[in-house]
Design an enzyme around this catalytic site. Structure first.
Site, PDB file in Angstrom:
ATOM      1  N   ASP A   1      -3.523   6.706  11.682  1.00  0.00           N
ATOM      2  CA  ASP A   1      -2.704   6.018  10.678  1.00  0.00           C
ATOM      3  C   ASP A   1      -1.372   6.760  10.568  1.00  0.00           C
ATOM      4  OD1 ASP A   1      -1.427   5.121   8.408  1.00  0.00           O
ATOM      5  OD2 ASP A   1      -3.168   5.288   7.082  1.00  0.00           O
TER       6      ASP A   1
ATOM      7  N   HIS B   1       0.816   5.310   6.373  1.00  0.00           N
ATOM      8  CA  HIS B   1       0.677   5.835   5.011  1.00  0.00           C
ATOM      9  C   HIS B   1       0.984   7.335   5.009  1.00  0.00           C
ATOM     10  CE1 HIS B   1      -1.830   2.139   5.183  1.00  0.00           C
ATOM     11  NE2 HIS B   1      -1.174   1.917   4.059  1.00  0.00           N
TER      12      HIS B   1
ATOM     13  N   SER C   1       0.817  -1.216   0.000  1.00  0.00           N
ATOM     14  CA  SER C   1       0.000   0.000   0.000  1.00  0.00           C
ATOM     15  C   SER C   1       0.854   1.271   0.000  1.00  0.00           C
ATOM     16  CB  SER C   1      -0.941  -0.002   1.199  1.00  0.00           C
ATOM     17  OG  SER C   1      -0.207  -0.109   2.403  1.00  0.00           O
TER      18      SER C   1
END
Ligand SMILES: *[C@@H]1O[C@H](CO)[C@@H](O)[C@H](O)[C@H]1NC(C)=O
Ligand SMILES: *[C@@H]1O[C@H](CO)[C@@H](O)[C@H](O)[C@H]1NC(C)=O
Ligand SMILES: *[C@@H]1O[C@H](CO)[C@@H](O)[C@H](O)[C@H]1NC(C)=O
Ligand SMILES: *[C@@H]1O[C@H](CO)[C@@H](O)[C@H](O)[C@H]1NC(C)=O
Ligand SMILES: *[C@@H]1O[C@H](CO)[C@@H](O)[C@H](O)[C@H]1NC(C)=O
Length: 469
Positions: free
Chosen positions: A425, A428, A185
């Protein structure tokens, strides 16, 4: 008192949920999915075992779909039983570099060593809302991030200037070519950044994006070029190869074969690989190609990654660098523990608004043993693979993560909502943001000269340029 207790982030108590959350984050961001991945390679099925010192070496990438004893791995694959790691290693040999030069040819100026400079005149390179291919996982402003400082930082190498991003020039390099990102990702984030950087100059009716699948393709008609993303978080074949419904626990890999993915990436002209985080979640099960009864072995993440890198390196060592360009993007760091940059604090990246300015800062998000292993492999491949070393520069960017400002795929529970840190998060990266700079670094490798400073071009880059890539 009670309130403040609740907000406190006890290391011991929250470590486990935090890890679980890391796993949760790997859940991909679309419901669309399509089966593909048909193998078309035909090769000899001989398995060669070599005994050298006390190790047994396995020659990788021999078995194909047709002669796979245990069949193709998918998310329903299981191990019949699991035994201890036999110690088998992957045998791959770096061929002598026929082309002479190290591919990382910007070496007179280390573009990866530098600092972040606030520059709201030239950045961001595009507006979040102007990119129709933006992911809800990365669109931080859209999801309520109030501070926009993270969009305004320029990477300034110590000894030279980066060539400015020029979208027309980049498209000219890509004309008639397939550029493919392969990985997890984080690599998908870099792919979306690249698409956002490139798409603005293509009229809407002259570009298209295929539905999200193993392989997702952005196409620009007038340049006859594609910018693609292949989901292959562990590089080798695994039971996590479905981009949507992948397994994060009980990962099983085929340690000695990249052939399933290679059949998809084989025809690309420029390849950008990454792999790291998926190896950081505890032990991994190995199902060797020669194993007919689904008996697995189990090894720690680093050991498993070394095997997978070996199988990948075996493939990479055979490319012709005059026909194909291959890049490897190093570890993307995480910022899960604020005590690493702010001693005594008990948070993570949530609420961070500016980069770390202490030169050489290194947190626990970039595992050194892993980095060393990867560097060893890549050094042996230096005539075939160029390294985009994003780790140090991204280490500084504790402010660059979405934290709570992204779409979450599971509904948030009240106790999470009352403690934003708990579901942040910090893995990312927001877009526009840090991955745009990774792509600008890639652009340096595509262009022949650095603008100013002591940097000059050596043979490697000139050679690449003559390929018009
Ligand atoms: C850039 O930042 C400076 C200082 O924060 C501010 O005064 C200026 O208005 C900003 N310019 C733009 C174009 O946002
Ligand atoms: C960008 O690249 C194109 C094609 O190489 C060139 O014509 C143009 O002048 C460049 N633009 C800038 C701002 O450098
Ligand atoms: C488009 O590019 C492909 C290679 O990716 C090439 O085979 C094909 O001939 C090109 N088509 C045109 C019309 O240039
Ligand atoms: C599991 O192992 C047994 C023998 O040990 C074998 O007969 C069986 O086919 C195996 N199952 C799979 C799915 O490989
Ligand atoms: C990338 O740079 C870091 C230091 O900034 C270094 O430790 C690491 O080995 C490098 N990785 C590779 C593959 O060159």
């Amino acid at each position: 008192m009670q309130q403040s207790q609740r907000w406190k982030w006890s290391k011991k108590k929250t470590q486990f949920p935090a890890l679980v959350f890391v796993l949760f984050l790997f859940i991909a961001f679309s419901n669309l999915h399509r089966e593909r991945s048909i193998l078309k390679i035909q090769e000899s099925p001989d398995l060669v075992l070599h005994r050298q010192d006390s190790f047994t070496f396995v020659k990788p990438n021999l078995f194909t779909l047709q002669n796979h004893a245990p069949g193709v791995l998918n998310r329903f694959s299981t191990c019949n039983s699991t035994r201890e790691y036999s110690g088998q290693k992957i045998l791959w040999t770096a061929r002598t570099p026929e082309y002479g030069h190290r591919r990382e040819s910007l070496e007179r100026c280390d573009v990866f060593s530098g600092k972040w400079v606030f520059d709201n005149a030239s950045y961001p390179l595009y507006k979040e809302s102007d990119c129709p291919y933006m992911s809800d996982q990365l669109a931080c402003h859209k999801h309520g991030r109030p501070d926009l400082g993270y969009q305004y930082w320029r990477w300034q190498p110590h000894n030279c200037n980066l060539k400015r991003w020029n979208v027309t020039e980049m498209w000219e390099k890509l004309r008639g070519k397939r550029l493919m990102f392969v990985g997890d990702s984080l690599n998908r984030g870099q792919w979306i950044s690249m698409v956002c950087l490139l798409q603005s100059v293509i009229p809407a009716d002259k570009r298209s994006m295929s539905p999200n699948a193993d392989l997702t393709i952005f196409q620009a008609e007038e340049y006859n070029a594609t910018v693609e993303f292949l989901w292959a978080p562990l590089l080798v074949e695994s039971n996590s190869d479905d981009p949507v419904n992948h397994r994060t626990s009980d990962r099983i890999i085929r340690p000695d074969s990249v052939l399933k993915h290679a059949s998809v990436w084989e025809d690309a002209d420029i390849l950008i690989f990454n792999s790291y985080l998926w190896w950081r979640q505890g032990p991994v099960k190995l199902l060797w190609s020669a194993e007919a009864n689904s008996v697995c072995e189990e090894v720690d993440g680093l050991g498993a990654m070394e095997l997978a890198m070996g199988a990948w390196a075996d493939w990479a060592s055979k490319i012709n660098p005059l026909k194909k360009r291959v890049f490897f993007v190093t570890t993307s760091p995480t910022h899960l523990w604020s005590r690493e940059w702010k001693p005594e604090s008990e948070g993570n990246c949530y609420g961070e608004k500016s980069p770390i300015d202490s030169e050489g800062y290194w947190g626990s998000g970039s595992d050194l043993p892993t980095m060393n292993m990867v560097e060893k492999v890549l050094n042996k491949l230096s005539s075939k693979v160029s390294v985009i070393n994003i780790t140090q520069l991204s280490e500084y960017r504790k402010d660059g993560h979405p934290s709570i400002y992204r779409k979450f795929w599971e509904p948030l529970r009240p106790e999470q909502l009352s403690n934003p840190m708990s579901y942040s998060d910090c893995i990312h990266w927001c877009l526009p943001g840090v991955p745009d700079v990774w792509n600008e670094l890639l652009f340096q490798f595509f262009s022949c000269a650095l603008r100013t400073g002591p940097a000059t071009v050596n043979a490697g880059v000139t050679q690449f340029d003559s390929l018009k890539i």
